[in-house]
Design an enzyme around this catalytic site. Sequence first.
Site, PDB file in Angstrom:
ATOM      1  N   PHE A  92       0.771  -1.469  -0.072  1.00 40.69           N
ATOM      2  CA  PHE A  92       0.141   0.218  -0.282  1.00 40.69           C
ATOM      3  C   PHE A  92       0.973   1.120  -0.144  1.00 40.69           C
ATOM      4  CE2 PHE A  92      -2.094  -3.348   2.560  1.00 40.69           C
ATOM      5  CZ  PHE A  92      -3.598  -3.066   2.340  1.00 40.69           C
ATOM      6  N   ASP A  93       0.324   1.967  -0.713  1.00 40.64           N
ATOM      7  CA  ASP A  93       1.030   3.320  -0.346  1.00 40.64           C
ATOM      8  C   ASP A  93       0.734   4.128   0.537  1.00 40.64           C
ATOM      9  OD1 ASP A  93       2.466   5.946  -1.098  1.00 40.64           O
ATOM     10  OD2 ASP A  93       0.211   6.757  -1.658  1.00 40.64           O
TER      11      ASP A  93
END
Length: 299
Positions: free
Chosen positions: A161-162
Amino acid sequence: MPAQLNDKLVIAISSRALFNLDDSHEVFEKEGLQAYSNYQVAREEQPLEPGEAFPLVNKLLRLNRSLDKDAQVEVVLLSRNSADTGLRVFNSIQHYELDISRAAFCGGESPWRYINAFGCTLFLSNEAQDVRHALECGVAAATLVSRRGRGTDSEQLRFAFDGDAVLFSDEAEQVYKRDGLEAFTASEKAAAKEPLRGGPFKPFLAALHRLQQSFPPTEAPIRTALVTARSAPAHERVIRTLRAWNIRIDESIFLGGLNKTDFLRAYQADVFFDDQQTHCDSASPHVATGHVPHGIANS
């Protein structure tokens, strides 16, 4: 008593994300709905090729074999097909022995309106507008932009995930866009002990964390990673935020603006979620990638 899904991790997937429907979609674009319907009905006994989300869905469903309790992961098919043209999709599900039994075939209309009714935690689609609607409904959602389905050899399911505008709100990114990197760094340093607000993927990460708690940390079939352009000193607020949420994330990679692709490949991500189109474009030839059209970068 009616069946309940609210105690499960429910993933909604579009038929075009699960299977490769490029050929039939081209028929629809060039010749119209009736030609598309005829094309699908004539081939309804011919299994579709896997799409870009197929390896991810397969691994998600395999998690149920590792859980002692009743199946805790449910995949729901949401499709713009009619039930008639969707028969080929369900036949393909049976061909690949995917444990998917629930579906909504919407006869040309967008299926996003059923996301909350099914209790979905995540929605994956090729239709960007459907994804935006799902995000507006408070459901984590991403447009799959990778070119073909690809999986890793590992049995473990690895999510990447960013941070800003994905796991976290875009409050810090707004400062960066408005005032630049120096102001962003100063702002995050000053607010280091103030947890960030949650972004659209916080509930999904929390759901993964709950599943991980069913296993010893070294044996969990799910692994999570934060892959962010942030660097020190902007790292502290992120760490304290996750601590305040009481959510474990297995790996945190602070890149300081370096390209994310090589790190995603080294991590062996099954899927990567990012709000920045440029990061998605870079990662998508190598890793299954979902663009999250949320926050100031997409306004």
